[in-house]
Design a protein around this motif. Sequence first.
Motif, PDB file in Angstrom:
ATOM      1  N   TYR A  31     -21.122  30.771  23.112  1.00 52.06           N
ATOM      2  CA  TYR A  31     -21.379  29.947  21.938  1.00 52.06           C
ATOM      3  C   TYR A  31     -20.043  29.441  21.408  1.00 52.06           C
ATOM      4  N   TRP A  32     -19.971  28.138  21.165  1.00 47.27           N
ATOM      5  CA  TRP A  32     -18.748  27.534  20.615  1.00 47.27           C
ATOM      6  C   TRP A  32     -19.141  26.196  20.009  1.00 47.27           C
ATOM      7  N   GLU A  33     -19.276  26.171  18.711  1.00 46.74           N
ATOM      8  CA  GLU A  33     -19.788  24.991  18.019  1.00 46.74           C
ATOM      9  C   GLU A  33     -18.970  23.744  18.329  1.00 46.74           C
ATOM     10  N   LYS A  34     -17.656  23.875  18.327  1.00 48.71           N
ATOM     11  CA  LYS A  34     -16.803  22.707  18.522  1.00 48.71           C
ATOM     12  C   LYS A  34     -16.490  22.417  19.986  1.00 48.71           C
ATOM     13  N   GLY A  35     -16.762  23.362  20.875  1.00 46.44           N
ATOM     14  CA  GLY A  35     -16.311  23.208  22.252  1.00 46.44           C
ATOM     15  C   GLY A  35     -17.388  22.990  23.285  1.00 46.44           C
ATOM     16  N   ILE A  36     -18.650  23.282  22.937  1.00 45.92           N
ATOM     17  CA  ILE A  36     -19.757  23.071  23.863  1.00 45.92           C
ATOM     18  C   ILE A  36     -20.356  21.700  23.601  1.00 45.92           C
ATOM     19  N   LEU A  37     -20.386  20.871  24.616  1.00 48.61           N
ATOM     20  CA  LEU A  37     -20.849  19.498  24.437  1.00 48.61           C
ATOM     21  C   LEU A  37     -22.331  19.448  24.080  1.00 48.61           C
ATOM     22  N   LYS A  38     -23.131  20.293  24.725  1.00 50.55           N
ATOM     23  CA  LYS A  38     -24.557  20.345  24.441  1.00 50.55           C
ATOM     24  C   LYS A  38     -25.040  21.778  24.562  1.00 50.55           C
ATOM     25  N   GLY A  39     -25.560  22.326  23.467  1.00 49.12           N
ATOM     26  CA  GLY A  39     -26.035  23.703  23.461  1.00 49.12           C
ATOM     27  C   GLY A  39     -27.491  23.803  23.883  1.00 49.12           C
ATOM     28  N   GLY A  40     -28.010  25.024  23.835  1.00 51.23           N
ATOM     29  CA  GLY A  40     -29.404  25.253  24.183  1.00 51.23           C
ATOM     30  C   GLY A  40     -29.703  25.101  25.657  1.00 51.23           C
ATOM     31  N   ARG A  41     -28.694  25.338  26.503  1.00 48.24           N
ATOM     32  CA  ARG A  41     -28.877  25.130  27.947  1.00 48.24           C
ATOM     33  C   ARG A  41     -28.882  26.456  28.702  1.00 48.24           C
ATOM     34  N   VAL A  42     -29.581  26.468  29.829  1.00 47.79           N
ATOM     35  CA  VAL A  42     -29.563  27.591  30.766  1.00 47.79           C
ATOM     36  C   VAL A  42     -28.959  27.087  32.066  1.00 47.79           C
ATOM     37  N   VAL A  43     -27.863  27.718  32.476  1.00 45.23           N
ATOM     38  CA  VAL A  43     -27.159  27.333  33.695  1.00 45.23           C
ATOM     39  C   VAL A  43     -27.485  28.329  34.791  1.00 45.23           C
ATOM     40  N   LYS A  44     -27.807  27.831  35.981  1.00 43.09           N
ATOM     41  CA  LYS A  44     -28.203  28.704  37.079  1.00 43.09           C
ATOM     42  C   LYS A  44     -27.140  28.843  38.167  1.00 43.09           C
ATOM     43  N   ASP A  45     -25.979  28.243  37.983  1.00 46.25           N
ATOM     44  CA  ASP A  45     -24.872  28.448  38.912  1.00 46.25           C
ATOM     45  C   ASP A  45     -24.486  29.925  38.923  1.00 46.25           C
ATOM     46  N   PHE A  46     -24.025  30.411  40.060  1.00 47.17           N
ATOM     47  CA  PHE A  46     -23.578  31.793  40.160  1.00 47.17           C
ATOM     48  C   PHE A  46     -22.143  31.882  39.650  1.00 47.17           C
ATOM     49  N   VAL A  47     -21.943  32.723  38.649  1.00 48.32           N
ATOM     50  CA  VAL A  47     -20.623  32.896  38.056  1.00 48.32           C
ATOM     51  C   VAL A  47     -20.322  34.383  37.935  1.00 48.32           C
ATOM     52  N   SER A  48     -19.060  34.676  37.651  1.00 47.22           N
ATOM     53  CA  SER A  48     -18.609  36.066  37.540  1.00 47.22           C
ATOM     54  C   SER A  48     -17.981  36.292  36.170  1.00 47.22           C
ATOM     55  N   THR A  49     -18.058  37.509  35.676  1.00 45.23           N
ATOM     56  CA  THR A  49     -17.359  37.824  34.428  1.00 45.23           C
ATOM     57  C   THR A  49     -15.843  37.726  34.610  1.00 45.23           C
ATOM     58  N   SER A  50     -15.376  37.750  35.850  1.00 48.18           N
ATOM     59  CA  SER A  50     -13.946  37.519  36.088  1.00 48.18           C
ATOM     60  C   SER A  50     -13.559  36.087  35.752  1.00 48.18           C
ATOM     61  N   ASP A  51     -14.549  35.180  35.666  1.00 44.41           N
ATOM     62  CA  ASP A  51     -14.279  33.789  35.291  1.00 44.41           C
ATOM     63  C   ASP A  51     -13.870  33.652  33.828  1.00 44.41           C
ATOM     64  N   LEU A  52     -14.037  34.708  33.047  1.00 47.17           N
ATOM     65  CA  LEU A  52     -13.722  34.616  31.618  1.00 47.17           C
ATOM     66  C   LEU A  52     -12.233  34.446  31.365  1.00 47.17           C
ATOM     67  N   ALA A  53     -11.379  35.143  32.123  1.00 45.88           N
ATOM     68  CA  ALA A  53      -9.930  35.035  31.896  1.00 45.88           C
ATOM     69  C   ALA A  53      -9.445  33.593  32.042  1.00 45.88           C
ATOM     70  N   PRO A  54      -9.720  32.908  33.165  1.00 46.12           N
ATOM     71  CA  PRO A  54      -9.277  31.518  33.252  1.00 46.12           C
ATOM     72  C   PRO A  54      -9.972  30.607  32.242  1.00 46.12           C
ATOM     73  N   THR A  55     -11.191  30.947  31.845  1.00 47.31           N
ATOM     74  CA  THR A  55     -11.887  30.150  30.836  1.00 47.31           C
ATOM     75  C   THR A  55     -11.157  30.214  29.498  1.00 47.31           C
ATOM     76  N   PHE A  56     -10.786  31.418  29.084  1.00 45.28           N
ATOM     77  CA  PHE A  56     -10.096  31.576  27.803  1.00 45.28           C
ATOM     78  C   PHE A  56      -8.743  30.860  27.814  1.00 45.28           C
ATOM     79  N   LEU A  57      -8.026  30.982  28.907  1.00 49.32           N
ATOM     80  CA  LEU A  57      -6.739  30.293  29.007  1.00 49.32           C
ATOM     81  C   LEU A  57      -6.929  28.780  28.991  1.00 49.32           C
ATOM     82  N   ASP A  58      -7.921  28.312  29.724  1.00 50.30           N
ATOM     83  CA  ASP A  58      -8.224  26.891  29.791  1.00 50.30           C
ATOM     84  C   ASP A  58      -8.559  26.349  28.400  1.00 50.30           C
TER      85      ASP A  58
END
Length: 490
Positions: A271-298
Amino acid sequence: MRIRKEMKSVVLAGAVGFAGAAAVAASRDSRPNILLCLADDLSAMNVGCYGDSQTRTPNLDKLAAKGIRFEHAYCSAPSCAPSRASILTGRMAIELEEAANLFGGFQSKYQVYTRLLEEAGYAVGFERKGWAPGNWKDFGWDHNPAGHEFGSFAEFMDQRPKDKPFCFWFGSLDPHLPYDDGYAEACGFMPEDIVLPAFLMDSPGTRKTFAGYLAEIARFDREVGERIDLLRENGELDNTLVVVSSDNGMPLPGAKTRLEDRGTQMPLIVYWEKGILKGGRVVKDFVSTSDLAPTFLDAAGIPIPETMSARSLMPWLASTKSGQILESRDYIVTGRERHCPAQPDSWGGYPMRSIRTKDFLYIRNYEPDRWPQGNYPTFVDIDASACKNDYVANWNNPEYRDYMALLQKQPEEILYDLRQDPNQLKNVAGSVQYAAVKKELAEKMISRLQSVDDPRMSAEGWRFDAYEWFTGWQHPAFGGTWRECGQEGL
């Protein structure tokens, strides 16, 4: 801000939105705050917005309704410390030497997002369970890799510099065992009314334990809500990137430490009010919790180190699409090494790797002669509970043979056809009709593991068993701790 090559096609119609988000993140005054709410032993299947009707997670469900829910999010390893190390480093746990093991060491040579954010001017803190359990003090750190410890999020918010963005790790202790007697009933979770997952035996002890598990999930949800309220009260909610997830699956037989979904599939709500272009979505791509580190830096406009093998989720936040967005994100690879020294005659772990797609889960057991969660009657890799006690008591009861099979020694290869077997209970690896699928999955898994230099792909896999076990626990076969006599069991 870097978007890795494989990610470029995901931006699609959200490219303009992502560029705008990048410009905002690059401005120091408006860099987003980051709040990670991490449960301790919570499977995705037991969160309301993931389809569980008997759990109570109104705060998580509300965040998902306004943000993004990732349907196929997985931890790197179904064990507390390895998974947390993976989250911090943006790498698979098997890349991290000692940190691939529970109660291992965490070397400070590894880049972690918390340190990089602090160096970039962020105030960084955590409460309760950070990176744990294990040894960081003897490996070059001056504080827990998760950040500077605070008594509470409220204390951190009071003491933080108000002119700096912040990054905070809320490391809940729920729903990890043990569970207080009577707490579940006091919360309205009556053992006799519980609907158990298909993989668990139905017994009084199992019902009691599972009721406690659900009650602590509700408490985690409530505490997430309290932290959201605190952000709102401080006027920080709109520009805070809030992530809710877990380190590994439920602490019950056949789940935690295992590579089936019940051990590895995590809730992941952003959840990020200012950073998510469109909320209320369900994404089915396979992702990892290890993706959080580069996400936060990005999100903070900080270059992502090349050593991070995970990928930023920022393009998904910028997209307006639901469902499968990037076709190449159609599988995930997970693994585990030593959780506890659960083998009766060694300090070794239970090395496993897996690949999960929409239709199949393939698991490779590299030491099939070992016990997957320890041997009867100790089952060292299974947390103590009334449920565990019932499994031990019924080990030889033919009525529960199918449930006990999950704790028996496993074949070298396991394949589940999720179209026919969503509960992941029937191994079809030996069926001729699945030979081609099994081969394809094994080759894809090995390719991914080789790309991150997994020691199990060479002759170096033994190193995971040789790393020190940093506890005072005495192995019954050797009569001492690892430091006293660990070499005897290698």
